[in-house]
Scaffold this motif. Sequence first.
Motif, short mmCIF file in Angstrom:
data_model
loop_
_atom_site.label_atom_id
_atom_site.label_comp_id
_atom_site.label_asym_id
_atom_site.label_seq_id
_atom_site.Cartn_x
_atom_site.Cartn_y
_atom_site.Cartn_z
N UNK A 81 0.84 -1.20 0.00
CA UNK A 81 0.00 0.00 0.00
C UNK A 81 0.87 1.25 0.00
N UNK A 82 0.82 1.98 -1.10
CA UNK A 82 1.62 3.20 -1.24
C UNK A 82 0.75 4.41 -0.90
N UNK A 83 -0.50 4.15 -0.51
CA UNK A 83 -1.49 5.22 -0.45
C UNK A 83 -1.59 6.01 0.83
N UNK A 84 -0.69 5.80 1.79
CA UNK A 84 -0.80 6.52 3.06
C UNK A 84 -0.78 8.03 2.85
N UNK A 85 -0.01 8.46 1.85
CA UNK A 85 0.13 9.89 1.60
C UNK A 85 -1.25 10.54 1.34
N UNK A 86 -1.99 9.95 0.41
CA UNK A 86 -3.30 10.52 0.08
C UNK A 86 -4.29 10.41 1.23
N UNK A 87 -4.28 9.27 1.91
CA UNK A 87 -5.18 9.09 3.05
C UNK A 87 -4.85 10.11 4.13
N UNK A 88 -3.56 10.38 4.29
CA UNK A 88 -3.12 11.35 5.29
C UNK A 88 -3.63 12.75 4.94
N UNK A 89 -3.58 13.12 3.64
CA UNK A 89 -4.11 14.42 3.23
C UNK A 89 -5.58 14.53 3.62
N UNK A 90 -6.32 13.45 3.35
CA UNK A 90 -7.76 13.48 3.65
C UNK A 90 -7.99 13.68 5.14
N UNK A 91 -7.18 12.99 5.94
CA UNK A 91 -7.30 13.14 7.39
C UNK A 91 -7.02 14.58 7.81
N UNK A 92 -6.00 15.17 7.22
CA UNK A 92 -5.66 16.55 7.57
C UNK A 92 -6.80 17.50 7.19
N UNK A 93 -7.37 17.27 6.02
CA UNK A 93 -8.48 18.14 5.59
C UNK A 93 -9.66 18.01 6.56
N UNK A 94 -9.97 16.77 6.94
CA UNK A 94 -11.08 16.56 7.86
C UNK A 94 -10.79 17.22 9.21
N UNK A 95 -9.53 17.11 9.66
CA UNK A 95 -9.18 17.69 10.96
C UNK A 95 -9.36 19.20 10.95
N UNK A 96 -9.01 19.83 9.81
CA UNK A 96 -9.21 21.28 9.70
C UNK A 96 -10.70 21.61 9.60
N UNK A 97 -11.41 20.83 8.76
CA UNK A 97 -12.83 21.08 8.55
C UNK A 97 -13.62 20.96 9.85
N UNK A 98 -13.15 20.11 10.76
CA UNK A 98 -13.86 19.92 12.03
C UNK A 98 -13.93 21.22 12.82
N UNK A 99 -13.04 22.16 12.49
CA UNK A 99 -13.04 23.44 13.22
C UNK A 99 -14.15 24.37 12.77
N UNK A 245 -7.43 4.46 8.49
CA UNK A 245 -7.62 5.11 9.79
C UNK A 245 -6.30 5.68 10.31
N UNK A 246 -5.28 4.83 10.27
CA UNK A 246 -3.98 5.26 10.81
C UNK A 246 -3.45 6.46 10.04
N UNK A 247 -3.51 6.39 8.70
CA UNK A 247 -2.97 7.49 7.90
C UNK A 247 -3.81 8.75 8.08
N UNK A 248 -5.12 8.59 8.17
CA UNK A 248 -5.98 9.76 8.41
C UNK A 248 -5.60 10.43 9.72
N UNK A 249 -5.34 9.62 10.73
CA UNK A 249 -4.93 10.19 12.02
C UNK A 249 -3.58 10.90 11.92
N UNK A 250 -2.72 10.39 11.03
CA UNK A 250 -1.41 11.05 10.85
C UNK A 250 -1.61 12.50 10.40
N UNK A 251 -2.52 12.68 9.44
CA UNK A 251 -2.79 14.05 9.00
C UNK A 251 -3.38 14.88 10.11
N UNK A 252 -4.19 14.26 10.94
CA UNK A 252 -4.84 14.99 12.02
C UNK A 252 -3.85 15.41 13.11
N UNK A 253 -3.00 14.48 13.57
CA UNK A 253 -2.10 14.84 14.67
C UNK A 253 -1.13 15.94 14.23
N UNK A 254 -0.79 15.93 12.94
CA UNK A 254 0.15 16.95 12.47
C UNK A 254 -0.51 18.33 12.43
N UNK A 255 -1.75 18.40 11.95
CA UNK A 255 -2.40 19.72 11.87
C UNK A 255 -2.94 20.16 13.23
#
Lengths: 354, 385
Positions: A81-99, A245-255
């Motif tokens: 699975x090479x897709x963590x990058x994209x999943x992580x972006x989605x997580x970051x977007x969701x983390x920002x949108x939650x605000x 889930x893990x990659x999405x959380x990666x984007x979230x913890x960073x933002x």
Amino acid sequence: MRRIGVGLRPLLESVLAGLIGLGVGAIIMRAWGYNPWPAYMALFKESFGSGYGLANALANATPLILTALTFAVGARAGLFIIGAEGMMYMGAMAAVAASFFRLPSGWHALFALLGAALAGMVWGLIPAVLKAYRGVHEVISTIMFNWLAHFFAFYLVANVLVDPIRAEKTISVAKTSRLPILFRGTDLSFGIAVAVGLAFLFYLLLWHTVAGYEIRAAGANPHAARYGGVSPRRTVLLVFILGGMAAGLAGAVETMGRPPTYAVYSGLTNIAGFGFDGIGVAMIGRIHPLGIIPAAIFYGGLQAGARLMQMEAKVPFEMVRAVQGAIVLALALPELARLFRVFVRRARFQEKKT
Amino acid sequence: MRRLGFVLLAAVLLTLPALAGRVALILDVGGRGDLSFNDMGFKGTEEACADFGWEMVEIQSATSADYLPNIRNAARTGKFDLIICVGFLLADALNEVAPEFPNQKFAIIDAVVSHPNVLSIVFEEQEGSALVGALAGMLAAEYGYPYVGVVLGIEIPVLYHFEGGYRFGIDWGLKKYEEVTGKKADVGLLWVYTGTFSDIAKGKAAAEAQLEQGAVAVYNVAGPLGIGILEAVTEKLAKEGREAGPPFMIGVDANQDWMGDGNKVVASMMKRVDVGCYTAIKMVHEGTFQGGVLSLGLKNKGVGISRYQDLLDFIEFGIKAGAITEADRERIVENWQAMRAAIPGWIWEAVDELEAKILSGEIVVPKPETREEMLAVRAQYPLTR
């Protein structure tokens, strides 16, 4: 050692590989006229020799642990699975949108983390379904989905989540939704607990549950696993759900946990790359959830030490990157070789069958 | 014997350059080698270090997550008399670190960070951009090109100064053309924010699109992307079997006129980041440093349109950066002079006139600071065809 799923040999291999990497790095520096000794002193003094440096190493490690888990759980099931990058972006977007929502402190952060995990999961499910029901190879699909996520996130940053008075970034994550900083004056947040906690959860799941056993069985020998009643479809879907889930959380913890801006910059410059670095970290950690933790801290330490290599040893930035590359490559090689052997064995098996 | 020892010691001390101070230069993800913004910061710092006997340490950032720890680390060492943050993107991080180290002196280029220990150096980019905008507008009208172009980097407020000034200048130049020739000018503006200060390929692609539509000049407002823009201009000229523009590139930050053999960059909007860095170090060295905003515009030579002497200065800059060699100097100067001489004299006179009017305060160029203000300027100068 057997109980947690690793032997002593991989550990020794990794240590040896690390030493070889340091040696190659030293040769590179020496060849270009820089003294490797003070450079390495500066590197390790900063990353592991001071409280601040260690906090920085841990902060760097936080998203990497999570994206490495994505790759590791896939590799355990025999998926690349090479897709963590994209999943992580989605997580970051969701983390920002939650605000955009207003919630009490703490609950807000939890809400944002769950949203990010969900976003990563949903994004991961598309290539999973393509793989499970249409046989689309996950390497191809996840690489393509990385680009889709990249430009989708680009669009969101510039148009939807944009800060109205500062167009170069998204709105900052609301104060109620930020992960608290653990030590004042550092950038180490509560995110590290999320990352380490999830790594332990993944370990328990993989080695102490039936579902985990099935994942590993599918990775070790897909034909035997299918013969034994393991559904390949279910395994693929489960692995992508966990990884997403893990990659999405990666984007979230960073933002949500990285001062000072708590936002995503236009061009994604503050989050880009964690997904790919996570693959390297997973290799160094021998694609084992618990091995990933020290591997990510080591990797994060290399990044933290880079500034002192520049500041004290006057090694230019490009050279620092080259040396880091040599070390990381050497450390990743043993696992890469193992994965390659498995791959070749499987290809031969396929050949015999046809 | 002891006497000899003293003499020797004195001799050693005299020959050793006294280290008067140390400065840390912190760069954003763009990094060195752009032949513009970051290299200019480096140039000014290096010159100041040579003049005042200071030592420079350069710290680059791999990602924007590095900004905060990079600045904080430099401050923590306590070894630096001044820490210069080169670029707007470092502002948030500096805003966090500056109050943690109240005795550390900081300077930042391109942003205002309001702490008593921070010198914020900003530029009146709209003034210089108006000059190159007027030039581009008049060139398009004179040569019968339908468009002028501009390729911008990440949409940050600083870039609004460039865009706003450029729009104003084009409009002024077109009116001037009508006044001088009595003919109607039908020229539009092609503009794009690429969202990057590092992806040279994106700069090239954006410039190619604008040149294809008939842009007489593409203004580089994206630092290193200028390298890609110049490639696009060079290839377009090669396709037409010519060496000298039009179409041209318009350089930014550094004087980039010498690039592309001296006959493809018609002028540069110089934003003297080097002057900013030099001034900050000088202030610390002379003990006159204090926090606040230092604004560099046309009047104090912080911005300006490139002229002959600038060409000579920056050819040296190019030689030092390894982009050209001594052997190229004469040819570049000749090409540049021929390129500029081919453009009608009244155009250059008009540029001078605009400069004089801005200096005297007769003309005030719009300076949009927020998205709303930028939208208002775009509405005022739509420049569509």
